[in-house]
Design a protein around this motif. Structure first.
Motif, PDB file in Angstrom:
ATOM      1  N   SER A 330       0.773  -1.276   0.019  1.00 24.42           N
ATOM      2  CA  SER A 330      -0.021   0.154  -0.074  1.00 24.42           C
ATOM      3  C   SER A 330       1.041   1.146  -0.142  1.00 24.42           C
ATOM      4  CB  SER A 330      -0.850  -0.003   1.128  1.00 24.42           C
ATOM      5  OG  SER A 330      -1.790  -1.071   1.431  1.00 24.42           O
ATOM      6  N   PRO A 331       1.049   1.894  -1.077  1.00 21.07           N
ATOM      7  CA  PRO A 331       1.779   3.113  -1.202  1.00 21.07           C
ATOM      8  C   PRO A 331       0.975   4.307  -0.662  1.00 21.07           C
ATOM      9  CG  PRO A 331       1.576   1.708  -3.482  1.00 21.07           C
ATOM     10  CD  PRO A 331       0.632   1.443  -2.450  1.00 21.07           C
ATOM     11  N   HIS A 332       1.539   4.734   0.488  1.00 22.17           N
ATOM     12  CA  HIS A 332       0.959   6.217   1.085  1.00 22.17           C
ATOM     13  C   HIS A 332       1.589   7.436   0.496  1.00 22.17           C
ATOM     14  CE1 HIS A 332      -1.656   4.136   4.331  1.00 22.17           C
ATOM     15  NE2 HIS A 332      -1.156   3.379   3.764  1.00 22.17           N
ATOM     16  N   ILE A 333       1.148   8.244  -0.083  1.00 20.69           N
ATOM     17  CA  ILE A 333       1.592   9.557  -0.470  1.00 20.69           C
ATOM     18  C   ILE A 333       1.276  10.660   0.237  1.00 20.69           C
ATOM     19  CG2 ILE A 333       2.059  10.863  -2.970  1.00 20.69           C
ATOM     20  CD1 ILE A 333       2.655   7.788  -3.144  1.00 20.69           C
ATOM     21  N   THR A 334       2.699  11.499   0.189  1.00 22.84           N
ATOM     22  CA  THR A 334       2.297  12.885   0.963  1.00 22.84           C
ATOM     23  C   THR A 334       2.816  13.805  -0.015  1.00 22.84           C
ATOM     24  OG1 THR A 334       2.350  11.842   3.245  1.00 22.84           O
ATOM     25  CG2 THR A 334       2.821  14.310   2.818  1.00 22.84           C
ATOM     26  N   LEU A 335       2.069  15.009  -0.204  1.00 23.64           N
ATOM     27  CA  LEU A 335       2.628  15.995  -1.131  1.00 23.64           C
ATOM     28  C   LEU A 335       2.720  17.248   0.020  1.00 23.64           C
ATOM     29  CD1 LEU A 335       0.047  15.956  -4.035  1.00 23.64           C
ATOM     30  CD2 LEU A 335       2.381  14.661  -3.740  1.00 23.64           C
ATOM     31  N   ARG A 336       4.096  17.948   0.005  1.00 23.35           N
ATOM     32  CA  ARG A 336       4.596  18.672   0.952  1.00 23.35           C
ATOM     33  C   ARG A 336       4.759  19.926   0.238  1.00 23.35           C
ATOM     34  NH1 ARG A 336       4.742  16.314   5.844  1.00 23.35           N
ATOM     35  NH2 ARG A 336       5.376  14.139   5.841  1.00 23.35           N
ATOM     36  N   ASP A 337       4.566  21.232   1.318  1.00 20.57           N
ATOM     37  CA  ASP A 337       5.229  22.619   0.682  1.00 20.57           C
ATOM     38  C   ASP A 337       6.016  22.895   1.849  1.00 20.57           C
ATOM     39  OD1 ASP A 337       3.939  25.502   2.140  1.00 20.57           O
ATOM     40  OD2 ASP A 337       3.369  23.267   2.830  1.00 20.57           O
ATOM     41  N   LYS A 367      -0.278  20.322   3.360  1.00 18.96           N
ATOM     42  CA  LYS A 367       0.137  18.965   2.626  1.00 18.96           C
ATOM     43  C   LYS A 367      -1.075  18.297   2.195  1.00 18.96           C
ATOM     44  CE  LYS A 367      -0.139  16.469   6.955  1.00 18.96           C
ATOM     45  NZ  LYS A 367       0.935  15.465   7.928  1.00 18.96           N
ATOM     46  N   GLU A 368      -0.888  17.546   1.327  1.00 18.41           N
ATOM     47  CA  GLU A 368      -2.208  16.554   0.558  1.00 18.41           C
ATOM     48  C   GLU A 368      -1.536  15.133   0.616  1.00 18.41           C
ATOM     49  OE1 GLU A 368      -4.028  16.077  -3.679  1.00 18.41           O
ATOM     50  OE2 GLU A 368      -3.517  18.084  -2.896  1.00 18.41           O
ATOM     51  N   GLU A 369      -2.500  14.552   1.129  1.00 18.97           N
ATOM     52  CA  GLU A 369      -2.248  12.645   1.241  1.00 18.97           C
ATOM     53  C   GLU A 369      -3.178  11.961   0.527  1.00 18.97           C
ATOM     54  OE1 GLU A 369      -0.248  12.359   5.676  1.00 18.97           O
ATOM     55  OE2 GLU A 369      -2.319  13.134   5.918  1.00 18.97           O
ATOM     56  N   PHE A 370      -2.734  10.938   0.328  1.00 21.21           N
ATOM     57  CA  PHE A 370      -3.530  10.177  -0.423  1.00 21.21           C
ATOM     58  C   PHE A 370      -3.088   8.462  -0.519  1.00 21.21           C
ATOM     59  CE2 PHE A 370      -1.487  12.191  -3.767  1.00 21.21           C
ATOM     60  CZ  PHE A 370      -0.962  11.549  -4.813  1.00 21.21           C
ATOM     61  N   VAL A 371      -3.570   7.389  -0.807  1.00 21.05           N
ATOM     62  CA  VAL A 371      -3.207   6.040  -0.748  1.00 21.05           C
ATOM     63  C   VAL A 371      -3.425   5.705  -2.341  1.00 21.05           C
ATOM     64  CG1 VAL A 371      -3.043   3.797   0.184  1.00 21.05           C
ATOM     65  CG2 VAL A 371      -3.707   5.948   1.535  1.00 21.05           C
ATOM     66  N   LEU A 372      -2.178   5.188  -2.976  1.00 16.33           N
ATOM     67  CA  LEU A 372      -2.572   4.408  -4.121  1.00 16.33           C
ATOM     68  C   LEU A 372      -3.216   3.182  -3.951  1.00 16.33           C
ATOM     69  CD1 LEU A 372       1.064   5.153  -6.011  1.00 16.33           C
ATOM     70  CD2 LEU A 372      -1.028   6.572  -6.058  1.00 16.33           C
ATOM     71  N   GLU A 373      -3.965   2.749  -5.129  1.00 18.71           N
ATOM     72  CA  GLU A 373      -4.254   1.190  -5.262  1.00 18.71           C
ATOM     73  C   GLU A 373      -3.174   0.305  -4.677  1.00 18.71           C
ATOM     74  OE1 GLU A 373      -6.642  -1.606  -8.437  1.00 18.71           O
ATOM     75  OE2 GLU A 373      -6.445   0.483  -8.810  1.00 18.71           O
ATOM     76  N   ASP A 374      -3.418  -0.543  -4.153  1.00 12.95           N
ATOM     77  CA  ASP A 374      -2.477  -1.524  -3.584  1.00 12.95           C
ATOM     78  C   ASP A 374      -1.713  -2.602  -4.706  1.00 12.95           C
ATOM     79  OD1 ASP A 374      -3.405  -1.348  -1.086  1.00 12.95           O
ATOM     80  OD2 ASP A 374      -4.518  -2.797  -0.503  1.00 12.95           O
ATOM     81  N   ILE A 375      -0.760  -2.723  -4.602  1.00 15.10           N
ATOM     82  CA  ILE A 375      -0.188  -3.628  -5.463  1.00 15.10           C
ATOM     83  C   ILE A 375       0.170  -4.757  -4.891  1.00 15.10           C
ATOM     84  CG2 ILE A 375       2.104  -3.949  -6.843  1.00 15.10           C
ATOM     85  CD1 ILE A 375       2.532  -1.013  -6.591  1.00 15.10           C
TER      86      ILE A 375
END
Length: 381
Positions: A330-337, A367-375
């Motif tokens: 499960s890739p957890h993504i965080t976009l930050r300033d 920041k913006e957070e989201f989770v990519l679809e499971d691999i």
């Protein structure tokens, strides 16, 4: 004047009235080292101040338990036999039956001691002894445990330079030093080969010329040099080439390497131009579990790339359950300033002059957070 132990012996106590207090393995290790040192000096203690210093280590056990649980507690204090486990979760014994330890308590390095090489080389300089205790090489990452004995305090987290892997130009890594007693420390260092070349043997050169007390930024200069080689443990490699993408961020799993004590996930982080123009940073955190319900803890090995957005990285996880047939990533993504609380500016020093360079402001805020679809990766047996 009587020392603290003689004073305790003079107290009449019905032991049945009291219960022993639970303490952590770290507290036990600290007390053991203090006791060992203080008992050796017992006959030399003449002043009240020295007796207080010996007693002070017990304050954390509370006033109630100070003279009550200590006799039973002292005879059961363990020795730090496995620094790998100690760094993980405070465990000091390598002989603990794995069946008695919950999976969530084991940690990344739980099985490392079993497959490591005993180095046990000590170098002494300027009142400081550094010992390389154990080391293991999984084909990607070298993990080294060490201990430090010093004649003076090195602060809570002593800092020492990292080793080099001979012939490897790009190296990532991390380190942690833990104070277990006054002037005594244990630690672990990891070095990761960031290059594509695969090594069967890691030749380690570790030249330490100073130790830094990070509390007060002072240094002890010295000469502690170590040279040793490590054969890579047996491993199996599986190519994956599975990916997941969303909101301009793509993660591609390249391959997985499985060793007797861990598994390593190699992956690429690919970020679109729209995201890199809007956000200062993109963080990808992998959470991995298997089809049996096991959740694996891990530690990043660093990476390299064309910029800070598009990177090839790897992360080492704890021992893989041999009965698992699938891994779910499960890739957890965080976009930050980068704002005034973190990376708003950097200092550049040239010819003794310092100046601040303010980073360019981008439209992404907070920041913006989201989770990519499971691999899902099918494991080959």
């Amino acid at each position: 004047m009587k020392d603290i132990y003689e004073l305790l012996n003079d107290i009449n106590i019905d032991e049945n009235e009291f219960k022993e207090m639970e303490v952590s393995e770290l507290e036990k290790a600290k007390v053991k080292n203090t006791l060992k040192r203080s008992i050796n000096k017992k006959r030399k203690m003449k002043s009240w101040k020295k007796n207080v210093a010996v007693a002070s280590i017990l304050v954390s056990l509370s006033a109630t338990t100070f003279g009550l649980t200590f006799p039973a507690y002292a005879k059961n204090i363990p020795v730090i036999e496995d620094i790998f486990r100690f760094i993980d979760n405070g465990r000091t014994e390598s002989s603990i039956d794995s069946n008695d330890v919950k999976d969530e308590e084991k940690g990344l390095y739980y099985n490392y001691k079993k497959f490591s090489n005993e180095i046990n080389i000590t170098k002494e300089s300027n009142g400081v002894k550094i010992t390389v205790n154990d080391a293991v090489f999984d084909g990607k990452t070298v993990s080294i445990t060490y201990s430090i004995e010093s004649e003076q305090d090195l602060g809570e987290n002593a800092f020492i330079d990292s080793p080099d892997i001979e012939g490897v130009g790009a190296i990532g890594g991390s380190g942690k030093t833990t104070k277990i007693d006054k002037n005594n420390y244990v630690g672990i260092l990891t070095l990761s080969n960031l290059e594509e070349t695969k090594l069967d043997i890691a030749n380690i050169k570790w030249d330490i010329d100073s130790i830094q007390n990070t509390d007060n930024q002072t240094k002890i200069q010295g000469d502690w040099n170590f040279d040793f080689s490590l054969n890579a443990v047996d491993s199996t490699m599986q190519i994956s080439d599975s990916s997941s993408e969303q909101n301009g961020v793509k993660l591609n799993i390249e391959k997985i390497s499985v060793t007797p004590m861990s598994f390593i996930v190699y992956y690429d982080q690919i970020v679109s131009e729209n995201i890199s123009n809007k956000w200062d940073g993109v963080d990808v955190e992998l959470e991995i579990k298997d089809d049996l319900g096991n959740v694996y803890s891990g530690e990043g090995n660093g990476g390299k790339g064309t910029d800070s957005y598009n990177m090839s990285l790897s992360k080492t996880f704890e021992k893989l359950d041999e009965n698992a047939t699938k891994l779910i990533v499960s890739p957890h993504i965080t976009l930050r300033d980068y704002n005034s609380d973190n990376y708003s500016s950097v200092k550049v020093s040239k010819d003794g002059d310092e100046r601040e360079i303010t980073l360019p402001e981008k439209s992404g805020k907070g920041k913006e957070e989201f989770v990519l679809e499971d691999i899902v990766i099918e494991l080959k047996k």
